[in-house]
Design a protein around this motif. Structure first.
Motif, short mmCIF file in Angstrom:
data_model
loop_
_atom_site.label_atom_id
_atom_site.label_comp_id
_atom_site.label_asym_id
_atom_site.label_seq_id
_atom_site.Cartn_x
_atom_site.Cartn_y
_atom_site.Cartn_z
N GLU A 26 0.57 -1.42 -0.17
CA GLU A 26 0.36 0.25 -0.64
C GLU A 26 0.61 1.15 -0.13
OE1 GLU A 26 -3.32 0.22 -0.05
OE2 GLU A 26 -3.33 -2.21 -0.07
N LEU A 27 0.00 2.35 -0.85
CA LEU A 27 1.61 2.86 -0.95
C LEU A 27 0.91 4.58 -0.47
CD1 LEU A 27 2.58 3.62 -4.46
CD2 LEU A 27 3.67 2.48 -2.79
N GLY A 28 -0.35 4.68 0.07
CA GLY A 28 -1.20 5.81 0.22
C GLY A 28 -2.04 6.54 -0.45
N ALA A 29 -2.26 7.72 -0.31
CA ALA A 29 -2.67 8.82 -1.53
C ALA A 29 -1.34 9.81 -2.56
CB ALA A 29 -3.85 10.10 -0.64
N LEU A 30 -1.47 9.80 -2.83
CA LEU A 30 -0.44 10.20 -3.83
C LEU A 30 -0.47 12.30 -4.18
CD1 LEU A 30 1.60 7.68 -6.20
CD2 LEU A 30 1.79 8.48 -3.61
N LYS A 31 0.33 12.97 -4.29
CA LYS A 31 0.07 14.24 -5.00
C LYS A 31 0.81 15.05 -6.41
CE LYS A 31 0.51 16.99 -0.17
NZ LYS A 31 1.13 17.43 0.39
N LYS A 32 -0.04 15.06 -6.78
CA LYS A 32 -0.35 16.43 -8.12
C LYS A 32 1.75 16.02 -7.74
CE LYS A 32 -1.35 18.98 -11.74
NZ LYS A 32 -2.02 19.72 -12.25
N GLY A 33 2.07 15.14 -8.59
CA GLY A 33 3.93 15.89 -8.63
C GLY A 33 4.14 15.68 -8.30
N ASP A 34 4.17 14.30 -7.36
CA ASP A 34 4.98 13.56 -6.75
C ASP A 34 5.39 12.23 -7.48
OD1 ASP A 34 4.18 15.14 -4.26
OD2 ASP A 34 3.38 13.49 -3.55
N THR A 35 6.63 11.91 -6.68
CA THR A 35 7.19 10.83 -7.27
C THR A 35 8.32 10.00 -6.29
OG1 THR A 35 8.39 12.09 -9.50
CG2 THR A 35 9.45 10.05 -9.28
N LYS A 36 7.59 9.34 -5.76
CA LYS A 36 7.42 8.04 -5.16
C LYS A 36 8.80 6.47 -5.56
CE LYS A 36 5.68 6.02 -1.00
NZ LYS A 36 3.69 5.90 0.20
N SER A 37 9.63 5.74 -5.00
CA SER A 37 9.96 4.97 -4.93
C SER A 37 9.97 4.00 -4.34
CB SER A 37 12.03 5.12 -5.07
OG SER A 37 12.33 5.87 -3.49
N VAL A 38 9.62 2.53 -4.68
CA VAL A 38 8.99 1.61 -3.95
C VAL A 38 9.56 -0.01 -3.54
CG1 VAL A 38 7.13 0.29 -3.12
CG2 VAL A 38 6.86 2.55 -3.97
N SER A 39 10.30 -0.58 -2.93
CA SER A 39 11.07 -1.16 -3.24
C SER A 39 10.65 -2.64 -2.17
CB SER A 39 12.47 -1.23 -2.25
OG SER A 39 13.33 -0.18 -3.28
N GLN A 40 10.56 -3.63 -2.94
CA GLN A 40 10.01 -4.30 -2.69
C GLN A 40 10.78 -6.12 -2.75
OE1 GLN A 40 6.41 -3.55 -5.09
NE2 GLN A 40 4.95 -4.87 -4.23
N VAL A 41 10.82 -7.56 -2.42
CA VAL A 41 11.46 -8.40 -2.15
C VAL A 41 11.14 -9.23 -2.59
CG1 VAL A 41 13.21 -10.10 -1.07
CG2 VAL A 41 13.44 -7.24 -0.52
N LEU A 42 11.71 -10.29 -4.18
CA LEU A 42 11.20 -11.33 -4.07
C LEU A 42 11.58 -12.76 -3.54
CD1 LEU A 42 8.70 -11.06 -7.22
CD2 LEU A 42 7.74 -10.47 -5.02
N THR A 43 11.57 -13.62 -3.51
CA THR A 43 11.94 -14.86 -3.25
C THR A 43 11.38 -16.26 -4.40
OG1 THR A 43 12.40 -14.28 -1.25
CG2 THR A 43 12.97 -16.46 -2.16
#
Length: 327
Positions: free
Chosen positions: A99-116
């Motif tokens: 879950e990332l929540g709400a993003l604002k206009k113009g925002d850039t978010k980096s999200v890291s996830q690990v898969l085995t």
């Protein structure tokens, strides 16, 4: 002519009034005035991938997804679903949602996830962005030939949780100790048969008393086995038992145990210390002679009289025959 123009203007005014009234009635007749908000648009700008841990059969892939909100003034929650498809079969191997929540206009978010994932072939990795339950954007990155990656040297999966020591023999100031080394495979596959060096070192001087080379053997996942070695050392000293597991020419695991044959204890109610002598012979494992069960002993005793009676009967018969012959 003026009357005609006046009448035409009056008709135009009535039409305009009717149209305005119709719009007003339609708007308020619907029950509310609809509020229009700007629709949200997102973009998966980029994806990065790295290997966090490379085992013999599995690999942990760290996937970073960069999400940008291009436009939109809504404050709806967003989520990112990461999926891995086998390039050979096309089947979905695993997936993970965050879950990332709400993003604002113009925002850039980096999200890291690990898969085995199994370290076999390659995978198509897809990041799918949702706003509430509506898919908004997606990105994709590919990996190839994972089975060609060498395993991390330190990742053997073997631990040394415990050691036990037992005195086997005390003779001529030397103590023979049987050492049980517990080896636990905490990995997800059967371990290799590694070389193992067991050393015993005097605690203060650091002198080596004895060492033995052996093997760990193959250990199944989540299983524990015991490897036993015999070590000989001088009596009345304290020792550190070192266990080193080797993968080719590299030490990949260590463990330590302690044998104290000359301990020092603090005397109660005094500020002095004295050496407490340990008699190693008192801990010697004496092999007891196996006792004969009572019932077997009884049966042997009962068998003896039976044999004597038979012999006596034969002798009597011989005497009778001889008497008749010489009579």
């Amino acid at each position: 002519m003026k009357k005609l123009r006046a009448k035409s203007s009056q008709v135009l005014f009535l039409k305009s009034l009717f149209l305005i009234s119709f719009i007003i009635v339609f708007t308020f007749g619907s029950g509310c005035v609809k509020s229009f908000e700007e629709e949200s648009y997102y973009n998966v700008k980029d994806m990065d991938i790295s290997a966090d841990r490379t085992g013999a059969a599995f690999i942990d892939l760290n996937v970073t997804t960069y999400v940008e909100k291009v436009q939109g003034d809504s404050a709806k929650n967003t989520s990112l679903l990461l999926k891995a498809y086998s390039r050979e079969s096309g089947l979905l191997k695993t997936q993970k949602k965050i879950e990332l929540g709400a993003l604002k206009k113009g925002d850039t978010k980096s999200v890291s996830q690990v898969l085995t994932l199994p370290k076999i072939g390659g995978y198509d990795l897809q990041s799918v962005l949702f706003e509430e339950n509506v898919q908004k954007s997606n990105g994709e990155i590919k990996v190839y030939n994972l089975d060609s990656l060498p395993a991390d040297v330190q990742e053997t999966g073997i631990g040394i949780p415990e050691m036990d020591f037992r005195v086997k023999k005390v003779e001529g100031g030397k103590v023979l100790v049987e050492s049980d080394i517990y080896l636990a495979n905490e990995g997800r596959e059967t371990s290799k048969d590694f070389r193992m060096l067991v050393k015993i070192r005097e605690m203060d001087a650091g002198l080596l008393a004895d060492k033995v080379w052996t093997h760990t053997g193959e250990i199944k996942p989540e299983a524990t086995i015991i490897q036993t070695v015999n070590l000989t050392m001088p009596d009345q000293y304290n020792y550190v038992v070192e266990v080193l597991i080797w993968n080719n020419d590299t030490i990949v695991e260590r463990g330590e145990g302690y044998i104290q044959l000359n301990t020092v204890v603090e005397v109660k109610d005094r500020n002095t210390t004295k050496a407490r002598e340990i008699q190693s012979s008192e801990f010697e494992n004496v092999v007891e002679t196996e006792e004969v069960p009572e019932e077997e002993y009884t049966s042997e005793k009962e068998a003896s009289p039976g044999f004597s009676l038979a012999l006596s009967a034969i002798l009597i018969c011989l005497v009778v025959i001889l008497r008749r012959r010489f009579a």
